[in-house]
Design a protein around this motif. Structure first.
Motif, PDB file in Angstrom:
ATOM      1  N   THR C 428      -4.317  20.868  68.987  1.00 62.74           N
ATOM      2  CA  THR C 428      -3.986  22.275  69.196  1.00 62.74           C
ATOM      3  C   THR C 428      -4.590  23.164  68.114  1.00 62.74           C
ATOM      4  O   THR C 428      -4.740  24.358  68.324  1.00 62.74           O
ATOM      5  CB  THR C 428      -2.465  22.485  69.252  1.00 62.74           C
ATOM      6  N   THR C 429      -4.931  22.572  66.946  1.00 61.83           N
ATOM      7  CA  THR C 429      -5.585  23.375  65.912  1.00 61.83           C
ATOM      8  C   THR C 429      -6.870  23.995  66.437  1.00 61.83           C
ATOM      9  O   THR C 429      -7.211  25.123  66.104  1.00 61.83           O
ATOM     10  CB  THR C 429      -5.958  22.490  64.713  1.00 61.83           C
ATOM     11  N   PHE C 430      -7.581  23.232  67.261  1.00 56.54           N
ATOM     12  CA  PHE C 430      -8.907  23.680  67.675  1.00 56.54           C
ATOM     13  C   PHE C 430      -8.862  24.735  68.766  1.00 56.54           C
ATOM     14  O   PHE C 430      -9.892  25.184  69.228  1.00 56.54           O
ATOM     15  CB  PHE C 430      -9.727  22.476  68.143  1.00 56.54           C
ATOM     16  N   MET C 431      -7.650  25.096  69.206  1.00 57.90           N
ATOM     17  CA  MET C 431      -7.564  26.129  70.223  1.00 57.90           C
ATOM     18  C   MET C 431      -7.958  27.490  69.658  1.00 57.90           C
ATOM     19  O   MET C 431      -8.307  28.382  70.393  1.00 57.90           O
ATOM     20  CB  MET C 431      -6.149  26.211  70.794  1.00 57.90           C
ATOM     21  N   HIS C 432      -7.827  27.675  68.388  1.00 56.27           N
ATOM     22  CA  HIS C 432      -8.170  28.978  67.803  1.00 56.27           C
ATOM     23  C   HIS C 432      -8.884  28.737  66.490  1.00 56.27           C
ATOM     24  O   HIS C 432      -8.278  28.727  65.422  1.00 56.27           O
ATOM     25  CB  HIS C 432      -6.931  29.839  67.594  1.00 56.27           C
ATOM     26  N   PRO C 433     -10.194  28.553  66.591  1.00 58.58           N
ATOM     27  CA  PRO C 433     -10.963  28.121  65.420  1.00 58.58           C
ATOM     28  C   PRO C 433     -10.894  29.094  64.243  1.00 58.58           C
ATOM     29  O   PRO C 433     -11.043  28.676  63.095  1.00 58.58           O
ATOM     30  CB  PRO C 433     -12.397  28.046  65.951  1.00 58.58           C
ATOM     31  N   THR C 434     -10.645  30.370  64.532  1.00 59.85           N
ATOM     32  CA  THR C 434     -10.638  31.311  63.412  1.00 59.85           C
ATOM     33  C   THR C 434      -9.411  31.126  62.537  1.00 59.85           C
ATOM     34  O   THR C 434      -9.353  31.631  61.430  1.00 59.85           O
ATOM     35  CB  THR C 434     -10.647  32.761  63.917  1.00 59.85           C
ATOM     36  N   MET C 435      -8.414  30.422  63.051  1.00 65.18           N
ATOM     37  CA  MET C 435      -7.161  30.326  62.310  1.00 65.18           C
ATOM     38  C   MET C 435      -7.069  29.037  61.510  1.00 65.18           C
ATOM     39  O   MET C 435      -6.093  28.835  60.791  1.00 65.18           O
ATOM     40  CB  MET C 435      -5.984  30.386  63.273  1.00 65.18           C
ATOM     41  N   ILE C 436      -8.065  28.144  61.657  1.00 67.36           N
ATOM     42  CA  ILE C 436      -7.926  26.812  61.061  1.00 67.36           C
ATOM     43  C   ILE C 436      -7.494  26.879  59.599  1.00 67.36           C
ATOM     44  O   ILE C 436      -6.574  26.181  59.176  1.00 67.36           O
ATOM     45  CB  ILE C 436      -9.251  26.026  61.196  1.00 67.36           C
ATOM     46  N   GLU C 437      -8.131  27.776  58.859  1.00 69.94           N
ATOM     47  CA  GLU C 437      -7.843  27.837  57.418  1.00 69.94           C
ATOM     48  C   GLU C 437      -6.356  28.060  57.154  1.00 69.94           C
ATOM     49  O   GLU C 437      -5.744  27.377  56.345  1.00 69.94           O
ATOM     50  CB  GLU C 437      -8.636  28.974  56.783  1.00 69.94           C
ATOM     51  N   SER C 438      -5.797  29.045  57.871  1.00 73.42           N
ATOM     52  CA  SER C 438      -4.392  29.338  57.602  1.00 73.42           C
ATOM     53  C   SER C 438      -3.476  28.255  58.166  1.00 73.42           C
ATOM     54  O   SER C 438      -2.482  27.886  57.554  1.00 73.42           O
ATOM     55  CB  SER C 438      -4.019  30.709  58.155  1.00 73.42           C
ATOM     56  N   VAL C 439      -3.867  27.737  59.341  1.00 70.17           N
ATOM     57  CA  VAL C 439      -3.011  26.765  60.009  1.00 70.17           C
ATOM     58  C   VAL C 439      -2.822  25.514  59.157  1.00 70.17           C
ATOM     59  O   VAL C 439      -1.710  25.014  58.991  1.00 70.17           O
ATOM     60  CB  VAL C 439      -3.602  26.417  61.389  1.00 70.17           C
ATOM     61  N   VAL C 440      -3.902  25.036  58.575  1.00 62.35           N
ATOM     62  CA  VAL C 440      -3.828  23.798  57.813  1.00 62.35           C
ATOM     63  C   VAL C 440      -2.827  23.922  56.666  1.00 62.35           C
ATOM     64  O   VAL C 440      -2.010  23.021  56.431  1.00 62.35           O
ATOM     65  CB  VAL C 440      -5.234  23.437  57.295  1.00 62.35           C
ATOM     66  N   ILE C 441      -2.862  25.071  56.015  1.00 63.41           N
ATOM     67  CA  ILE C 441      -1.970  25.247  54.873  1.00 63.41           C
ATOM     68  C   ILE C 441      -0.525  25.430  55.334  1.00 63.41           C
ATOM     69  O   ILE C 441       0.385  24.774  54.840  1.00 63.41           O
ATOM     70  CB  ILE C 441      -2.423  26.457  54.041  1.00 63.41           C
ATOM     71  N   LEU C 442      -0.344  26.297  56.341  1.00 64.99           N
ATOM     72  CA  LEU C 442       1.018  26.570  56.798  1.00 64.99           C
ATOM     73  C   LEU C 442       1.695  25.320  57.324  1.00 64.99           C
ATOM     74  O   LEU C 442       2.883  25.101  57.120  1.00 64.99           O
ATOM     75  CB  LEU C 442       1.005  27.643  57.888  1.00 64.99           C
TER      76      LEU C 442
END
Lengths: 370, 374, 524
Positions: C428-442
């Motif tokens: 599901t991370t790859f559904m919105h590639p622009t958010m990867i940076e924030s998603v990984v940390i959160l």
């Protein structure tokens, strides 16, 4: 500093969540047993004139918070005393809500975790919220309200199969006097607690929105609370007064097939959100009050300190949960009278007199001018 | 310098989060003993003997579930519960319990003491099925032999869930029992469980009902009486009625049943009208009867009505004899006429014996199975 | 890859690029007065001393075949210049054309500029600094004997990548062109879409050493002045030696530098950038980077994808919903799983509890730790996969799936539900590639929060994130705009994508200057 503004819609959401906070947890009017819903209705009815008074105060002095109003009306010395009383109530209420919720977590989920740990964790988000300001709290409220309402609706629909509609009978089985008595306590908890929001609604955009917000908010929260009480009665029957947290207990009977059961954990989300909003507002108003008493430039400097004191205070409030329930059911409504009834009446009467005389002055001047 | 100090502080804080917290209520699933059934007997040296059935999980990929039964004594239930730790080493986990079996002896002393643990403790759910073991120890039920299942509590749980099919026993949960105990206008009824010998094995068998007065067990009624009771409580959905027509057994299958209860209080005389309306189908007949003849159907309806009324009167008499209102008539009277009821109650005349019960039964045969002639 | 030589048309716009004060100071490395002399040879020496130790600088001396007196020298840098262009348009006419040397030297320059050179962009210059800079940019400096004025001839032309489909944000339906490293091409790509004099380009130069050209693009009449002035202020504040990618600028103009959420958007696709400009946003093109920045950037944009607007609105809305749901799922699933399995076992149905219990048999690591480790390993795999060439990347994938999927479970290192949770969260991370940076940390933060207060810890974490999201702004625009208030037109393009005929207004605040997108709904 940019002046904070909240829209009518945000204010209504704020008020609804404030009223739901911790009242959905401990339930309203449970002492009236299966007439609790009647007590809830009475509570709303009792409260409506007071809601109008609160709204009136805010609309006479549009754009000013309760602390400025008090100082304006009663001068620096006596006004400050009144502010101290009001801030104390806000502070105390915040601690009560915090304790209530943390006690819930402690009893239902984490019996082995010390209460202080839970309290400190929750005060963190309150401090963060109060520091971000009322605009942010209001926006988070608009975000939370749909979640809370949808969760409740879902739970109430799912628990239809566990309901026994005969539980509501006999209506007024214990006589009207008992219901009226309990109705008064549901007036003071939770409805009249919204006096705290006088410290928040200075941010409203229009003069007349205060009335609208109060009426809409109280009615909506009343409907939610009364529905919830009815569900509790239908599910729990006469056992309603035996549970510390009736709605949590009644949702625990939900079973959808064999797979979905023990849904009450989900409803805890609603408890967290509503209690969070309520105690954050209390903390915010308390800090504003303290800042007004000591003439501080900005309340933000004292949020952390006040928050930590509030957390500690919530821990020493009661020794155990029975004491807490007893306080909420038997003492609170009398304790709250000065803050919920006398204080606003004081302000209101004085404000009306002042308002009248100002108008007379103005009209007099106007005539002279003509 | 400041940044170094700051980063050290932050590091310390983070390490404290990990080391000092995160342990109180943290429990891994495999460190729990999942309790599915509990049986409560009188202890030999202590007050209670608690027997639990624990889920025993084996295997990683192919899960192999079996159960183990063990007993321990304690002064209170919680005392006994905690003692299990020292036997198994793992913590007993009560949130998934399916059934509680209480033995006759304890039930005839005081049921509410046992219920307390299940209703008040946060971990145990309050809607656990409860049954009373009859003519055997509760412990023996959990030790019964298994048929097509590998957990006894699960077997009991399933048969209780399907109680409506037979209607010879009802469901009772710890919550519903404690709720009824509290009203004291309705006697508590709990299904009974016993052991049924099958060849050289012993199977669990739920049938009949235990009747309580206040919180003490006073009497048992058997399966067919339970069915009649359920008729009166409007708690029947399916089941069978066996009638005799010309010395032949005819089995009527209940399709639908509604029982309406009307209450009346006139001059301190309490009357309950019970209107039973049953829809049934003829299902099993011993010898050929021509069902295309409407009169025969009518006759059968009449006969079964009379039979039902008789059995109902019998059960009501039995209940009146023990002074236990297992049908909830008193509660109904109170709900419908709270004020008049209060007056009578103040006079101290609310006795189940004083309530007049009028019964009228209507049986309607809707069809006769798949063929008209048998 | 096809390499084309960029034509030197339209390059005059870069002459207007104003260099910032103070930034030219360090260019005064020459020890002369900064003026040319009348002698060609001396002038050449001046330039040679400026470009000492630089062998790529070419000094080409030649003279006119009809008049010996006309001696010239051109100074160019190899690789930066369109050599063919200079040969044909500068050297050839100067060598072959018949023209007289006027009396004064100044007139010679005018003569050459006006009559000889068939080039559209020529200017005179007397300042040495300007000339040196022009040479550095790839322009040609023409020195004439006997003149203290030189001609700067625009001749920039270096090899660059052709317009191709970008690697990121692939589409099934929609334009396939993408920005390149060349700012010229990028500008033309935008201009090709908005053929309107209201489209404005403002040029700037950033980087004390690199002198990177950047271009602020907006549509006048739609973009808010307040955003523009704020952006210019922030850009002027930048004091850095080099800009190698728009990422530098992005980080330097962020509202909340410490926030894991991006407050400046970036895209490789002209259609996306133009769509954002049409909503009132301002774009920043940085030379050398195919990623064009847009401000203000708010959270909704992370779930808005250009294809939503090109497909049927129902399908677009459905995809939008999936993206929103998976954004929540990807940060929540590991934390919620952890909370339920380690704190709230009563919520798990008995059958599931038994199988989880079985899968945990013999696993030494606690669930929280194994979940954190698996999430980290997943991130390592992701990072390794993106940097590797495709062939090796596949090998990484195979190792990852085999080692982590099967072997780890068989060896009782982790339990299988943890693998499933990691996989779901990872996909599901790859559904919105622009958010990867924030998603990984959160995700990690929430796992830690859930590991010590169960579902309540998770909720506390979520509330803190929400508080943060609600309190930050991007260029004065609330970051959560469009997600909290669902009034009238605000919700049309957030959780759902409303049909085009109903979206008559631009988003509030961003497009406040001119709200009307469509005057009527008649085209419905």
């Amino acid at each position: 500093m940019i002046r904070e503004r909240i829209t009518d819609k945000e204010a209504t959401c704020l008020l609804i969540l404030f009223l739901l906070g911790s009242s959905i947890l401990v339930g309203i009017g449970v002492r009236a047993k299966n007439d609790a819903w009647l007590a809830g209705i009475l509570g709303v009815v009792f409260f409506i004139p007071f809601a109008l008074i609160y709204a009136r105060i805010q609309s006479i002095f549009h754009g000013r918070d309760i602390f400025e109003i008090t100082i304006l009306l009663y001068g620096k010395v006596f006004g400050r005393i009144l502010i101290i009383i009001f801030s104390w109530y806000s502070f105390h209420l915040g601690a009560l809500v915090l304790r209530n919720f943390c006690e819930f977590v402690h009893v239902e989920s984490f019996p082995e975790t010390p209460l202080i740990v839970i309290t400190l964790c929750f005060i963190t988000i309150n401090i963060a919220a109060a520091r971000s300001g009322i605009e942010v709290i209001a926006r988070i409220a608009t975000f939370c309200l749909p979640v809370v309402i949808i969760l409740f609706l879902l739970m109430e629909i799912l628990s239809i199969s566990t309901m026994d509609f005969n539980n509501i009978k006999p209506i007024l089985g214990n006589g009207f006097s008992k219901v009226a008595d309990v109705g008064f306590s549901s007036f003071s908890f939770p409805f009249a607690e919204s006096v705290i929001l006088l410290g928040v609604f200075y941010t409203l955009k229009k003069r007349e929105s205060a009335v609208k917000v109060y009426m809409k908010g109280v009615l909506a929260a009343g409907i939610v609370l009364i529905t919830l009480t009815l569900v509790n009665i239908f599910v729990l029957g006469n056992m309603i007064e035996d549970y510390y947290f009736p709605s949590y207990a009644s949702f625990s009977f939900i079973k959808v097939g064999d797979f979905i059961q023990r849904m009450e954990g989900t409803i805890a989300i609603s408890y967290v959100l509503t209690s969070f909003i309520k105690s954050s507002i209390c903390l915010f108003v308390a800090c504003k009050g303290i800042a007004a008493v000591f003439n501080l430039n900005h309340y933000k400097f004292i949020v952390i300190q006040t928050g930590l004191i509030m957390a500690y205070f919530s821990l020493i409030l009661y020794d155990n949960i029975e004491e807490m329930v007893d306080w909420f059911q038997n003492i609170y409504q009398f304790y709250a009278i000065p803050f919920q009834i006398i204080f606003p009446l004081f302000i209101w009467v004085c404000a009306e007199i002042r308002n009248r005389s100002e108008k007379r002055d103005q009209s007099g001047k106007g005539k002279k001018g003509v | 310098m400041m940044t170094i100090k700051k980063s050290i502080t932050v590091l310390l804080l983070i390490s404290m989060i990990f080391t000092l917290t995160s342990c109180w209520n943290y429990k891994e699933v495999n460190q729990l003993n999942i309790v599915v059934g509990a049986a409560i007997d009188k202890g030999e040296s202590n007050n209670y003997m608690l027997t639990v059935e624990l889920i025993h999980v084996k295997g990683n990929a192919d899960v192999n579930v079996s159960s183990e039964v063990m007993s321990i004594e304690g002064d209170t239930l919680l005392d006994a519960v905690r003692r299990f730790n020292s036997i198994t080493g793992k913590r007993a986990y009560w949130a998934h319990i399916r059934v509680v079996i209480v033995c006759e002896d304890i039930a005839s002393e005081d049921l509410s003491r046992v219920l307390g643990f299940f209703v008040e403790d946060a971990e145990t759910r309050s809607d656990v099925f409860i049954v009373i073991s009859r003519e055997c120890k509760a412990k023996d039920i959990l030790n019964a032999d298994l048929f097509m299942e590998n957990v006894v509590a699960e077997t009991i749980n399933r048969s209780l869930k399907n109680s409506k099919v037979l209607s010879e026993f009802q469901q009772a949960s710890t919550f519903s029992v404690s709720k009824e105990l509290k009203t004291n206008k309705k006697s508590v009824t709990i299904p009974t469980i016993s052991l049924l010998p099958m060849d050289d094995k012993k199977a669990t068998f739920i049938n009949g009902t235990a009747i309580f007065k206040d919180n003490k067990l006073t009497a048992f009624i058997d399966g067919s009486e339970t069915k009649t009771m359920l008729f009166l409580k409007n708690d029947i959905e399916s089941g069978v009625i066996v009638t005799k027509y010309n010395d032949r057994n005819i089995t009527l299958e209940i399709l639908d049943n509604t029982t309406r209860i009307k209450t009346r209080i006139d001059n301190d005389v309490m009357t309950v009208n019970v209107l039973v309306d049953t829809q049934a189908a003829i299902n099993e007949v011993e010898r050929d009867i021509d069902f295309s003849d409407i009169d025969i159907i009518k006759d059968i309806e009449k006969l079964s009505e009379i039979q039902l009324v008789e059995s109902m009167e019998g059960v009501i008499d039995k209940a009146k004899h023990y002074g236990t209102d297992i049908f909830g008539f008193t509660q109904k009277l109170y709900e419908n006429h709270p004020k008049k009821f209060r007056q009578i109650e103040n006079l101290g005349e609310v006795e189940f014996r004083n309530i007049n019960v009028d019964i009228s039964v209507k049986v309607r045969i809707l069809n006769s199975g798949e063929v008209s002639k048998l | 890859m096809v390499i084309i030589v960029e034509k030197n048309t339209k390059k005059h716009i870069f002459k207007k690029a104003k260099s910032f004060e103070g930034k030219t100071k360090d260019e005064k490395n020459t020890n002369n007065s900064g003026k040319l002399t009348k002698s060609l040879n001396r002038n050449i020496t001046i330039f040679q001393s400026s470009f000492s130790n630089d062998d790529t600088v070419i000094f080409r001396k030649f003279q006119n075949q009809y008049s010996d007196k006309i001696k010239c020298c051109i100074i160019i840098i190899e690789g930066m210049t369109d050599i063919e262009h200079i040969n044909r348009r500068v050297i050839e006419p100067l060598q072959n054309q018949v023209f007289q040397r006027p009396k004064s030297s100044v007139n010679l320059v005018d003569e050459v500029q006006n009559k000889v050179l068939p080039v559209n962009d020529v200017r005179q210059s007397t300042r040495l600094n300007e000339m040196i800079k022009a040479v550095c940019y790839g322009d040609t400096v023409l020195l004439l004997d006997g003149c203290d004025v030189a001609l700067i001839i625009s001749s920039r032309g270096w090899e660059s990548r052709p317009i191709s489909e970008p690697e990121s944000g692939k589409v099934v339906r929609g334009p396939r062109e993408g920005f390149t490293e060349s700012i010229i091409k990028n500008v033309s790509l935008i201009r090709r879409k908005i053929k309107n004099p209201n489209l404005k380009f403002k040029l700037m130069e950033l980087g004390k050493q690199t002198h990177t050209a950047i271009c602020i693009t907006y549509i006048e009449g739609i973009a808010l002045d307040s955003i523009l002035t704020e952006l210019e202020q922030r850009l002027n504040r930048i004091d850095i030696d080099g800009i190698l990618d728009s990422g530098y600028v992005q980080e330097l103009i962020q509202d909340e530098p410490l926030s894991p959420f991006p407050t400046v958007g970036s895209s490789e696709r002209p259609d996306v950038v133009v769509a954002k400009m049409l909503e009132g946003r301002v774009a920043i093109i940085v030379d050398g980077s195919p990623f064009v920045l847009t401000v203000p950037h708010i959270l909704v944009e992370s779930i808005q994808i250009n294809e939503d607007y090109y497909n049927h609105f129902l399908f677009g809305s459905f995809n939008r919903f999936l993206r929103a749901a998976s954004a929540i799922a990807t940060i929540s699933i590991p934390a919620v799983y952890l909370a339920i399995v380690t704190y709230h076992q009563e919520m798990i149905p008995t059958q599931l509890l038994i199988s989880i219990s079985a899968s945990l048999e013999g696993v030494p690591l606690p669930t929280s730790l194994s979940l954190i480790i698996m999430m980290l390993i997943f991130d390592i795999l992701r990072e390794a996969g993106t940097r590797m060439p495709t062939a090796i990347g596949q090998a990484v994938n195979i190792v990852g799936t085999l080692v982590l999927g099967q072997a780890a479970v068989d060896a009782h290192l982790v339990s299988s539900p943890v693998i499933i949770v990691t996989a779901i969260s990872g996909i599901t991370t790859f559904m919105h590639p622009t958010m990867i940076e924030s998603v990984v940390i959160l995700r990690l933060v929430l796992i830690i929060a859930a590991s010590f207060l169960g579902i309540y810890g998770y909720l506390i974490g979520v509330i803190l994130i929400l508080l943060h999201l609600l309190s930050i702004r991007s260029f004065g625009v609330p970051y959560m705009m469009g997600l909290t208030r669902l009034e009238e037109h605000d919700g049309q393009d957030s959780w759902i994508r409303a049909p085009w005929w109903s979206m008559t207004l631009r988003p509030k605040i961003i497009g406040a200057r001119n709200q009307i997108r469509q005057t009527s709904r008649h085209n419905r």
